[in-house]
Write an enzyme that holds these catalytic residues in place. Structure first.
Site, PDB file in Angstrom:
ATOM      1  N   PHE A  17      14.533   4.584  -0.193  1.00 28.06           N
ATOM      2  CA  PHE A  17      13.995   5.956  -0.331  1.00 28.06           C
ATOM      3  C   PHE A  17      13.691   6.390   1.275  1.00 28.06           C
ATOM      4  O   PHE A  17      14.097   7.044   1.904  1.00 28.06           O
ATOM      5  CB  PHE A  17      13.195   6.314  -1.328  1.00 28.06           C
ATOM      6  CG  PHE A  17      12.050   7.568  -1.132  1.00 28.06           C
ATOM      7  CD1 PHE A  17      12.644   8.678  -0.888  1.00 28.06           C
ATOM      8  CD2 PHE A  17      10.701   7.497  -1.183  1.00 28.06           C
ATOM      9  CE1 PHE A  17      11.956   9.816  -0.668  1.00 28.06           C
ATOM     10  CE2 PHE A  17       9.887   8.413  -0.829  1.00 28.06           C
ATOM     11  CZ  PHE A  17      10.659   9.757  -0.676  1.00 28.06           C
ATOM     12  N   ASP A  37      19.505  -4.855   3.938  1.00 22.47           N
ATOM     13  CA  ASP A  37      18.881  -4.462   2.564  1.00 22.47           C
ATOM     14  C   ASP A  37      19.581  -5.378   1.720  1.00 22.47           C
ATOM     15  O   ASP A  37      20.765  -5.621   1.845  1.00 22.47           O
ATOM     16  CB  ASP A  37      19.258  -2.934   2.390  1.00 22.47           C
ATOM     17  CG  ASP A  37      18.066  -2.409   1.318  1.00 22.47           C
ATOM     18  OD1 ASP A  37      17.587  -1.453   1.656  1.00 22.47           O
ATOM     19  OD2 ASP A  37      18.140  -2.790   0.307  1.00 22.47           O
ATOM     20  N   THR A 103       9.027 -11.737  -1.256  1.00 22.24           N
ATOM     21  CA  THR A 103       9.600 -10.469  -0.276  1.00 22.24           C
ATOM     22  C   THR A 103       8.472 -10.336   0.696  1.00 22.24           C
ATOM     23  O   THR A 103       8.759 -10.159   2.126  1.00 22.24           O
ATOM     24  CB  THR A 103      10.004  -9.348  -0.996  1.00 22.24           C
ATOM     25  OG1 THR A 103      10.952  -9.726  -1.738  1.00 22.24           O
ATOM     26  CG2 THR A 103      10.346  -8.068  -0.105  1.00 22.24           C
ATOM     27  N   TYR A 156       2.497  -7.237  -5.980  1.00 15.81           N
ATOM     28  CA  TYR A 156       2.723  -6.415  -4.863  1.00 15.81           C
ATOM     29  C   TYR A 156       1.564  -5.990  -4.134  1.00 15.81           C
ATOM     30  O   TYR A 156       1.551  -6.248  -3.095  1.00 15.81           O
ATOM     31  CB  TYR A 156       3.251  -4.869  -5.738  1.00 15.81           C
ATOM     32  CG  TYR A 156       3.475  -3.866  -4.697  1.00 15.81           C
ATOM     33  CD1 TYR A 156       4.827  -3.852  -4.153  1.00 15.81           C
ATOM     34  CD2 TYR A 156       2.466  -2.489  -4.445  1.00 15.81           C
ATOM     35  CE1 TYR A 156       5.081  -2.725  -3.312  1.00 15.81           C
ATOM     36  CE2 TYR A 156       2.721  -1.682  -3.789  1.00 15.81           C
ATOM     37  CZ  TYR A 156       4.021  -1.664  -2.899  1.00 15.81           C
ATOM     38  OH  TYR A 156       4.261  -0.293  -2.366  1.00 15.81           O
ATOM     39  N   LYS A 160       1.278  -7.443  -0.339  1.00 15.16           N
ATOM     40  CA  LYS A 160       0.884  -6.645   0.662  1.00 15.16           C
ATOM     41  C   LYS A 160      -0.080  -7.121   1.609  1.00 15.16           C
ATOM     42  O   LYS A 160      -0.303  -6.985   2.740  1.00 15.16           O
ATOM     43  CB  LYS A 160       1.052  -5.146   0.269  1.00 15.16           C
ATOM     44  CG  LYS A 160       2.139  -4.466   0.007  1.00 15.16           C
ATOM     45  CD  LYS A 160       3.278  -4.436   0.958  1.00 15.16           C
ATOM     46  CE  LYS A 160       4.486  -3.438   0.520  1.00 15.16           C
ATOM     47  NZ  LYS A 160       5.305  -3.197   1.601  1.00 15.16           N
ATOM     48  N   TYR A 170      -0.246 -12.978  13.848  1.00 12.75           N
ATOM     49  CA  TYR A 170       1.001 -12.670  14.722  1.00 12.75           C
ATOM     50  C   TYR A 170       0.316 -12.140  15.891  1.00 12.75           C
ATOM     51  O   TYR A 170       0.222 -12.364  17.172  1.00 12.75           O
ATOM     52  CB  TYR A 170       1.992 -12.290  14.077  1.00 12.75           C
ATOM     53  CG  TYR A 170       3.301 -13.290  13.681  1.00 12.75           C
ATOM     54  CD1 TYR A 170       2.865 -13.962  12.875  1.00 12.75           C
ATOM     55  CD2 TYR A 170       4.300 -13.262  14.785  1.00 12.75           C
ATOM     56  CE1 TYR A 170       3.740 -15.116  12.369  1.00 12.75           C
ATOM     57  CE2 TYR A 170       5.189 -14.512  14.448  1.00 12.75           C
ATOM     58  CZ  TYR A 170       4.955 -15.323  13.265  1.00 12.75           C
ATOM     59  OH  TYR A 170       5.992 -16.341  13.189  1.00 12.75           O
ATOM     60  N   THR A 186       4.270   8.794  -1.643  1.00  7.38           N
ATOM     61  CA  THR A 186       5.373   9.585  -0.683  1.00  7.38           C
ATOM     62  C   THR A 186       6.469  10.064  -1.814  1.00  7.38           C
ATOM     63  O   THR A 186       6.908   9.179  -2.679  1.00  7.38           O
ATOM     64  CB  THR A 186       5.880   8.897   0.331  1.00  7.38           C
ATOM     65  OG1 THR A 186       4.962   8.445   1.438  1.00  7.38           O
ATOM     66  CG2 THR A 186       6.689   9.837   1.346  1.00  7.38           C
ATOM     67  N   HIS A 192      14.841   7.192  -6.026  1.00 10.18           N
ATOM     68  CA  HIS A 192      15.625   6.706  -7.218  1.00 10.18           C
ATOM     69  C   HIS A 192      14.950   7.656  -8.468  1.00 10.18           C
ATOM     70  O   HIS A 192      13.984   7.679  -8.663  1.00 10.18           O
ATOM     71  CB  HIS A 192      15.225   5.306  -7.468  1.00 10.18           C
ATOM     72  CG  HIS A 192      16.171   4.394  -7.958  1.00 10.18           C
ATOM     73  ND1 HIS A 192      16.701   4.804  -9.248  1.00 10.18           N
ATOM     74  CD2 HIS A 192      17.280   3.695  -7.201  1.00 10.18           C
ATOM     75  CE1 HIS A 192      17.970   3.917  -9.130  1.00 10.18           C
ATOM     76  NE2 HIS A 192      18.142   3.442  -8.164  1.00 10.18           N
TER      77      HIS A 192
HETATM   78  P1  NAD Z   1      12.317   1.675  -2.207  1.00  9.98           P
HETATM   79  O1  NAD Z   1      12.382   0.854  -3.359  1.00  9.98           O
HETATM   80  O2  NAD Z   1      13.224   2.987  -2.299  1.00  9.98           O
HETATM   81  O3  NAD Z   1      13.032   0.970  -0.964  1.00  9.98           O
HETATM   82  C1  NAD Z   1      12.685  -0.423  -0.667  1.00  9.98           C
HETATM   83  C2  NAD Z   1      13.920  -1.016  -0.005  1.00  9.98           C
HETATM   84  O4  NAD Z   1      13.732  -2.396   0.175  1.00  9.98           O
HETATM   85  C3  NAD Z   1      15.139  -0.896  -0.986  1.00  9.98           C
HETATM   86  O5  NAD Z   1      16.397  -0.511  -0.558  1.00  9.98           O
HETATM   87  C4  NAD Z   1      15.543  -2.232  -1.531  1.00  9.98           C
HETATM   88  O6  NAD Z   1      16.927  -2.602  -1.919  1.00  9.98           O
HETATM   89  C5  NAD Z   1      14.982  -3.269  -0.426  1.00  9.98           C
HETATM   90  N1  NAD Z   1      14.351  -4.467  -0.684  1.00  9.98           N
HETATM   91  C6  NAD Z   1      13.648  -4.953  -1.557  1.00  9.98           C
HETATM   92  N2  NAD Z   1      13.461  -6.202  -1.598  1.00  9.98           N
HETATM   93  C7  NAD Z   1      14.378  -6.712  -0.344  1.00  9.98           C
HETATM   94  C8  NAD Z   1      14.456  -7.847  -0.007  1.00  9.98           C
HETATM   95  N3  NAD Z   1      13.794  -9.055  -0.409  1.00  9.98           N
HETATM   96  N4  NAD Z   1      15.243  -8.102   1.131  1.00  9.98           N
HETATM   97  C9  NAD Z   1      15.946  -6.846   1.500  1.00  9.98           C
HETATM   98  N5  NAD Z   1      15.733  -5.689   1.034  1.00  9.98           N
HETATM   99  C10 NAD Z   1      14.676  -5.743   0.164  1.00  9.98           C
HETATM  100  O7  NAD Z   1      10.860   1.905  -1.836  1.00  9.98           O
HETATM  101  P2  NAD Z   1      10.262   3.072  -0.847  1.00  9.98           P
HETATM  102  O8  NAD Z   1       9.748   4.092  -1.408  1.00  9.98           O
HETATM  103  O9  NAD Z   1      11.514   3.605   0.348  1.00  9.98           O
HETATM  104  O10 NAD Z   1       9.209   1.976   0.044  1.00  9.98           O
HETATM  105  C11 NAD Z   1       9.510   1.510   1.277  1.00  9.98           C
HETATM  106  C12 NAD Z   1       8.303   0.754   1.643  1.00  9.98           C
HETATM  107  O11 NAD Z   1       7.220   1.644   1.770  1.00  9.98           O
HETATM  108  C13 NAD Z   1       8.171  -0.523   0.840  1.00  9.98           C
HETATM  109  O12 NAD Z   1       7.770  -1.575   1.580  1.00  9.98           O
HETATM  110  C14 NAD Z   1       6.791   0.085  -0.018  1.00  9.98           C
HETATM  111  O13 NAD Z   1       5.974  -0.861  -0.344  1.00  9.98           O
HETATM  112  C15 NAD Z   1       6.018   0.858   1.210  1.00  9.98           C
HETATM  113  N6  NAD Z   1       5.494   1.972   0.395  1.00  9.98           N
HETATM  114  C16 NAD Z   1       5.904   2.977  -0.154  1.00  9.98           C
HETATM  115  C17 NAD Z   1       5.299   3.940  -0.915  1.00  9.98           C
HETATM  116  C18 NAD Z   1       5.981   5.089  -1.643  1.00  9.98           C
HETATM  117  O14 NAD Z   1       5.132   6.166  -2.146  1.00  9.98           O
HETATM  118  N7  NAD Z   1       7.191   5.445  -1.388  1.00  9.98           N
HETATM  119  C19 NAD Z   1       3.704   3.771  -1.112  1.00  9.98           C
HETATM  120  C20 NAD Z   1       3.437   2.746  -0.584  1.00  9.98           C
HETATM  121  C21 NAD Z   1       3.958   1.812   0.191  1.00  9.98           C
END
Ligand code: NAD
Length: 331
Positions: A17, A37, A103, A156, A160, A170, A186, A192
């Site tokens: 997303f 991805d 991950t 999770y 994180k 690092y 967000t 999805h």
């Molecule tokens: P999302 O699930 O839509 O996107 C995550 C992407 O990572 C997906 O395309 C998935 O296929 C890929 N992925 C997962 N595990 C993987 C792996 N082992 N190897 C390669 N690809 C992998 O989620 P998002 O909302 O786009 O979130 C993106 C990032 O932002 C994430 O790290 C999430 O923790 C962080 N985040 C998002 C939110 C939110 O509200 N959307 C809030 C806090 C943190």
């Protein structure tokens, strides 16, 4: 006008997303993109849109495994590594908790090593979940959190937290220049549908005439940031010259209850919706609101898209994606 060339950016999780919006914004700013991805939670249509972009290459890879040669052979050209790889919605990250933890820890380690080898700057997308169910409100970066290390969300949350620790080590060891964003809820187009996140769930249920489910009594609060604001914050953080040894909250400080969000969604729905209350999941945070003082001061960043406008855009997008008849609704 053509954007000037800004180097090769690796975006892990780039088909998800936030990642798909980030890839587009980086291409518009002149970057070449190598998107990694494993497609675990990526929507196939996100990838189809991305593959039409110029200077965009997709590599299907799981960051838990050694990075493929298609990526490492470019290490002399890579200038930025964005790590967004990780499912973000609780049902999705809890489906395989071991993989979620790996991950965050092993995947972040592999990407940090790539940044080190390339001499590239690294950005970790951490989360407000590092604050757990917070006792301090609003949440400031200095708050150390109230997180369960044994509960169903810990793969999770603790994953994180470990990824942050590794990233700052690092930096302390001089092995990579790093940035850490703590992202709060967000939302926006390209989420999805029905992935268990409150905005997409409520909108999809309201659009398709199903019962609208609220977990708990709906008095828990959240703060919702529109995705274009988030992407702007991530790029500003990556490009800023700040000392990377500080995490930076990115999110919208406007707080509302889930019931208030629901009222706004229902007002846009084409038909009357029936609301069903379900039990609150274990360790669900009661309150969530970022203190974005640090982002304002260091990045001159704050959200610009009001909730009504962002929800309307998101609703319109979901109407086209999931609700054939609902797409005709006047919003
Ligand atoms: P999302 O699930 O839509 O996107 C995550 C992407 O990572 C997906 O395309 C998935 O296929 C890929 N992925 C997962 N595990 C993987 C792996 N082992 N190897 C390669 N690809 C992998 O989620 P998002 O909302 O786009 O979130 C993106 C990032 O932002 C994430 O790290 C999430 O923790 C962080 N985040 C998002 C939110 C939110 O509200 N959307 C809030 C806090 C943190």
């Amino acid at each position: 006008m053509m954007a000037s060339y800004r180097g090769l950016a690796v975006v892990a999780g780039g088909a998800g997303f936030i990642g798909s919006h980030l890839c587009r914004a980086l291409v518009e700013r002149g970057h070449e993109i190598l998107c990694l991805d494993n497609l675990q939670t990526a929507r196939p249509s996100n990838l189809r849109l991305l593959e039409q972009l110029p200077r965009f290459t997709f590599v299907e890879a799981d960051v838990v495994n050694p990075l493929p040669e298609e990526v490492t052979r470019h290490s002399d050209q890579i200038t930025r590594v964005y790590n967004l790889a990780c499912a973000a919605s609780p049902p999705q990250y809890q489906a395989d908790p071991e993989h979620t933890m790996l991950t965050n820890v092993v995947g972040t380690h592999r990407l940090l090593r790539l940044a080190e080898q390339a001499g590239a700057r690294f950005l970790l997308t951490s989360t407000s979940e590092v604050y757990g169910d917070p006792e301090v409100h609003p949440q400031r970066e200095s708050y150390r959190g109230w997180v369960s290390c044994t509960g169903p969300r810990s793969c999770y949350d603790e994953g994180k937290r470990a990824a942050e620790a590794l990233t700052f080590d690092y930096a302390r060891l001089g092995r990579a220049e790093v940035r850490v964003a703590r992202i709060f809820n967000t939302y926006g187009p390209q989420m999805h549908p029905d992935d268990g996140r409150v905005v997409s769930n409520l909108i999809c249920q309201a659009l398709t005439g199903r019962d609208v489910t609220v977990h708990g009594d709906g008095t828990q609060t959240r703060s919702f940031c529109y995705v274009s604001d988030m992407v702007e914050g991530l790029i500003r953080l990556m490009e800023s010259d700040i000392d990377g040894l500080e995490p930076v909250n990115l999110g919208n400080p406007v707080e509302l209850t889930v019931n208030e969000l629901l009222e706004r969604v229902i007002a846009m729905a084409p038909n009357e919706a029936k609301i069903v209350y379900r039990p609150l999941p274990q360790d669900d945070p009661r309150r969530r609101r970022p203190d974005i003082g640090r982002a304002r001061a260091l990045l001159a960043w704050e959200p610009t898209v009001p909730l009504e406008e962002g929800l309307r855009e998101t609703f319109r997008w979901f109407a086209e994606e999931v609700g054939e008849t609902a797409g005709e609704t006047a919003i």
